[in-house]
Scaffold this motif. Structure first.
Motif, PDB file in Angstrom:
ATOM      1  N   THR A 138     105.475  11.349  60.321  1.00  0.00           N
ATOM      2  CA  THR A 138     106.034  12.555  60.936  1.00  0.00           C
ATOM      3  C   THR A 138     106.391  13.618  59.892  1.00  0.00           C
ATOM      4  O   THR A 138     106.036  14.786  60.037  1.00  0.00           O
ATOM      5  CB  THR A 138     107.249  12.208  61.809  1.00  0.00           C
ATOM      6  N   ARG A 139     107.082  13.232  58.855  1.00  0.00           N
ATOM      7  CA  ARG A 139     107.506  14.209  57.843  1.00  0.00           C
ATOM      8  C   ARG A 139     106.305  14.814  57.115  1.00  0.00           C
ATOM      9  O   ARG A 139     106.204  16.023  56.953  1.00  0.00           O
ATOM     10  CB  ARG A 139     108.472  13.556  56.861  1.00  0.00           C
ATOM     11  N   ILE A 140     105.365  13.983  56.681  1.00  0.00           N
ATOM     12  CA  ILE A 140     104.223  14.488  55.924  1.00  0.00           C
ATOM     13  C   ILE A 140     103.329  15.355  56.807  1.00  0.00           C
ATOM     14  O   ILE A 140     102.829  16.395  56.371  1.00  0.00           O
ATOM     15  CB  ILE A 140     103.438  13.349  55.228  1.00  0.00           C
ATOM     16  N   THR A 141     103.134  14.968  58.070  1.00  0.00           N
ATOM     17  CA  THR A 141     102.319  15.777  58.968  1.00  0.00           C
ATOM     18  C   THR A 141     103.002  17.111  59.268  1.00  0.00           C
ATOM     19  O   THR A 141     102.336  18.147  59.336  1.00  0.00           O
ATOM     20  CB  THR A 141     102.006  15.010  60.273  1.00  0.00           C
ATOM     21  N   THR A 142     104.316  17.099  59.405  1.00  0.00           N
ATOM     22  CA  THR A 142     105.054  18.358  59.566  1.00  0.00           C
ATOM     23  C   THR A 142     104.808  19.253  58.368  1.00  0.00           C
ATOM     24  O   THR A 142     104.535  20.450  58.513  1.00  0.00           O
ATOM     25  CB  THR A 142     106.560  18.092  59.741  1.00  0.00           C
ATOM     26  N   HIS A 143     104.844  18.683  57.176  1.00  0.00           N
ATOM     27  CA  HIS A 143     104.610  19.473  55.966  1.00  0.00           C
ATOM     28  C   HIS A 143     103.169  19.966  55.882  1.00  0.00           C
ATOM     29  O   HIS A 143     102.919  21.079  55.399  1.00  0.00           O
ATOM     30  CB  HIS A 143     104.990  18.671  54.729  1.00  0.00           C
TER      31      HIS A 143
ATOM     32  N   LEU B 199      95.781  17.955  65.550  1.00  0.00           N
ATOM     33  CA  LEU B 199      96.390  16.673  65.232  1.00  0.00           C
ATOM     34  C   LEU B 199      95.617  15.566  65.926  1.00  0.00           C
ATOM     35  O   LEU B 199      95.427  15.609  67.142  1.00  0.00           O
ATOM     36  CB  LEU B 199      97.852  16.664  65.696  1.00  0.00           C
ATOM     37  N   ALA B 200      95.152  14.583  65.144  1.00  0.00           N
ATOM     38  CA  ALA B 200      94.488  13.410  65.693  1.00  0.00           C
ATOM     39  C   ALA B 200      95.290  12.183  65.289  1.00  0.00           C
ATOM     40  O   ALA B 200      96.047  12.209  64.335  1.00  0.00           O
ATOM     41  CB  ALA B 200      93.059  13.312  65.168  1.00  0.00           C
ATOM     42  N   GLY B 201      95.110  11.111  66.017  1.00  0.00           N
ATOM     43  CA  GLY B 201      95.891   9.898  65.791  1.00  0.00           C
ATOM     44  C   GLY B 201      96.826   9.710  66.967  1.00  0.00           C
ATOM     45  O   GLY B 201      96.436   9.926  68.119  1.00  0.00           O
ATOM     46  N   GLU B 202      98.065   9.354  66.688  1.00  0.00           N
ATOM     47  CA  GLU B 202      99.040   9.189  67.761  1.00  0.00           C
ATOM     48  C   GLU B 202      99.601  10.551  68.160  1.00  0.00           C
ATOM     49  O   GLU B 202      99.922  11.376  67.307  1.00  0.00           O
ATOM     50  CB  GLU B 202     100.175   8.270  67.310  1.00  0.00           C
ATOM     51  N   GLU B 203      99.697  10.777  69.464  1.00  0.00           N
ATOM     52  CA  GLU B 203     100.226  12.046  69.963  1.00  0.00           C
ATOM     53  C   GLU B 203     101.742  12.064  69.771  1.00  0.00           C
ATOM     54  O   GLU B 203     102.452  11.204  70.266  1.00  0.00           O
ATOM     55  CB  GLU B 203      99.874  12.226  71.437  1.00  0.00           C
ATOM     56  N   ASP B 204     102.218  13.069  69.038  1.00  0.00           N
ATOM     57  CA  ASP B 204     103.624  13.145  68.640  1.00  0.00           C
ATOM     58  C   ASP B 204     104.230  14.431  69.200  1.00  0.00           C
ATOM     59  O   ASP B 204     104.292  15.456  68.519  1.00  0.00           O
ATOM     60  CB  ASP B 204     103.711  13.102  67.114  1.00  0.00           C
ATOM     61  N   HIS B 205     104.680  14.360  70.456  1.00  0.00           N
ATOM     62  CA  HIS B 205     105.215  15.554  71.127  1.00  0.00           C
ATOM     63  C   HIS B 205     106.411  16.147  70.386  1.00  0.00           C
ATOM     64  O   HIS B 205     106.525  17.371  70.276  1.00  0.00           O
ATOM     65  CB  HIS B 205     105.621  15.220  72.570  1.00  0.00           C
ATOM     66  N   SER B 206     107.283  15.297  69.885  1.00  0.00           N
ATOM     67  CA  SER B 206     108.488  15.766  69.199  1.00  0.00           C
ATOM     68  C   SER B 206     108.137  16.546  67.933  1.00  0.00           C
ATOM     69  O   SER B 206     108.663  17.628  67.687  1.00  0.00           O
ATOM     70  CB  SER B 206     109.382  14.566  68.859  1.00  0.00           C
TER      71      SER B 206
ATOM     72  N   GLY C 104      94.120  10.622  56.622  1.00  0.00           N
ATOM     73  CA  GLY C 104      95.191   9.726  56.999  1.00  0.00           C
ATOM     74  C   GLY C 104      95.048   8.452  56.181  1.00  0.00           C
ATOM     75  O   GLY C 104      94.630   8.485  55.027  1.00  0.00           O
ATOM     76  N   ALA C 105      95.339   7.331  56.808  1.00  0.00           N
ATOM     77  CA  ALA C 105      95.343   6.049  56.112  1.00  0.00           C
ATOM     78  C   ALA C 105      93.983   5.708  55.500  1.00  0.00           C
ATOM     79  O   ALA C 105      93.875   5.407  54.324  1.00  0.00           O
ATOM     80  CB  ALA C 105      95.786   4.943  57.067  1.00  0.00           C
ATOM     81  N   LYS C 106      92.929   5.737  56.283  1.00  0.00           N
ATOM     82  CA  LYS C 106      91.581   5.448  55.782  1.00  0.00           C
ATOM     83  C   LYS C 106      90.613   6.359  56.515  1.00  0.00           C
ATOM     84  O   LYS C 106      90.537   6.334  57.736  1.00  0.00           O
ATOM     85  CB  LYS C 106      91.212   3.989  56.023  1.00  0.00           C
ATOM     86  N   VAL C 107      89.904   7.163  55.772  1.00  0.00           N
ATOM     87  CA  VAL C 107      89.007   8.144  56.361  1.00  0.00           C
ATOM     88  C   VAL C 107      87.637   7.516  56.588  1.00  0.00           C
ATOM     89  O   VAL C 107      87.054   6.902  55.686  1.00  0.00           O
ATOM     90  CB  VAL C 107      88.892   9.391  55.459  1.00  0.00           C
ATOM     91  N   SER C 108      87.122   7.697  57.784  1.00  0.00           N
ATOM     92  CA  SER C 108      85.818   7.159  58.165  1.00  0.00           C
ATOM     93  C   SER C 108      84.690   7.840  57.382  1.00  0.00           C
ATOM     94  O   SER C 108      84.759   9.031  57.067  1.00  0.00           O
ATOM     95  CB  SER C 108      85.613   7.387  59.666  1.00  0.00           C
ATOM     96  N   THR C 109      83.649   7.082  57.129  1.00  0.00           N
ATOM     97  CA  THR C 109      82.448   7.620  56.496  1.00  0.00           C
ATOM     98  C   THR C 109      81.878   8.782  57.298  1.00  0.00           C
ATOM     99  O   THR C 109      81.289   9.704  56.734  1.00  0.00           O
ATOM    100  CB  THR C 109      81.391   6.503  56.359  1.00  0.00           C
ATOM    101  N   LYS C 110      82.067   8.766  58.637  1.00  0.00           N
ATOM    102  CA  LYS C 110      81.577   9.862  59.493  1.00  0.00           C
ATOM    103  C   LYS C 110      82.142  11.209  59.059  1.00  0.00           C
ATOM    104  O   LYS C 110      81.463  12.226  59.156  1.00  0.00           O
ATOM    105  CB  LYS C 110      81.946   9.608  60.959  1.00  0.00           C
ATOM    106  N   VAL C 111      83.397  11.210  58.600  1.00  0.00           N
ATOM    107  CA  VAL C 111      84.019  12.463  58.163  1.00  0.00           C
ATOM    108  C   VAL C 111      83.317  12.973  56.915  1.00  0.00           C
ATOM    109  O   VAL C 111      82.957  14.155  56.836  1.00  0.00           O
ATOM    110  CB  VAL C 111      85.535  12.280  57.932  1.00  0.00           C
TER     111      VAL C 111
END
Length: 185
Positions: A16-21, A36-43, A111-118
Motif C-alpha cells: 500500500t505505501r509503495i504503490t501510493t508513492h 493499478l493491477a493486482g489486488e483491488e485496493d479501494h482505500s 511488482g513481486a515477479k514480472v512476467s516474461t509477457k511484460v
C-alpha cells in the motif's frame, strides 16, 4: 505526449505505501493516470484521489486486474510502452528515442515477479541502474529524464494547497472557495 503508469501486482497490506508513492510520484512528474493491477485496493485508491483533488490537476487512478488488457489496449491505440527493470537498456541512453516518438507513453513498474509477457510486449525495457532499487526511484528518474526537467514547471489546476518554494520554513497557499489564504510557518 500523454504519460500513464501501470503498477503491476499490487498487494493490499504489503504494497500500500509503495504503490501510493508510485502514484504520487507519477502525478508529480507529469503522468495523467495510474493503472493499478493486482489486488483491488479501494482505500489506497481513494487516498490517492483525495490527495490529487487537494493538490490540483487532472489525475486518475483506475483498477484493472488484467494488466495485459491494459498493455494490449495501449498498444492498439498507438501508444508506446516502457517497462522499468534493472535488466533493461540504460535510461539515459534511450530516453531521447522514447521522447522523439511523440507517442503516448505507458510506463510499467513491476511488482513481486514480472512476467516474461511484460518484457516481450514492451517497446523498451529500461534500467535506471543495474542494481536492486526502488520502483519509485526508477519511476522518478525515468520521468525526470523523459520530461527533460519540465516537471519543475508543471502547474496543477484548481489546487486547494499550493507550495510556494522557499529556502527556509514552509510557505503554503490555501485556496478555499475562491478565497486565497496565505499560510506561512
Amino acid at each position: 505526449m500523454n504519460i500513464n503508469v501501470l503498477r503491476l501486482d499490487h498487494r493490499i497490506g504489503r504494497d500500500t505505501r509503495i504503490t501510493t508513492h508510485v502514484c504520487l510520484t507519477a502525478r508529480a512528474f507529469g503522468a495523467s493516470k495510474v493503472w493499478l493491477a493486482g489486488e483491488e485496493d479501494h482505500s489506497m485508491m481513494k487516498s490517492v484521489k483525495d490527495i490529487a483533488n487537494r493538490w490540483g490537476g487532472d489525475f486518475e487512478i483506475e483498477y484493472n486486474n488484467s494488466y495485459m488488457e491494459v498493455i494490449m489496449n495501449w498498444r492498439e491505440n498507438g501508444g508506446k510502452i516502457v517497462h522499468l527493470t534493472m535488466y533493461g537498456s540504460q535510461a539515459h541512453e534511450i530516453v531521447d528515442e522514447v521522447r522523439e516518438t511523440g507517442e503516448d507513453i505507458l510506463i510499467i513498474v513491476g511488482g513481486a515477479k514480472v512476467s516474461t509477457k511484460v518484457y516481450k510486449n514492451a517497446d523498451w525495457n529500461v534500467s535506471v541502474t543495474t542494481q536492486p532499487h526502488s520502483e519509485v526511484a526508477a519511476l522518478a528518474i525515468f520521468q525526470h529524464l523523459l520530461m527533460d526537467g519540465k516537471e519543475f514547471d508543471l502547474e496543477f489546476e484548481n489546487p486547494v494547497f499550493e507550495v510556494i518554494p522557499t529556502a527556509h520554513g514552509k510557505n503554503v497557499n490555501i485556496h478555499d472557495e475562491n478565497r486565497k489564504i496565505h499560510k506561512e510557518e
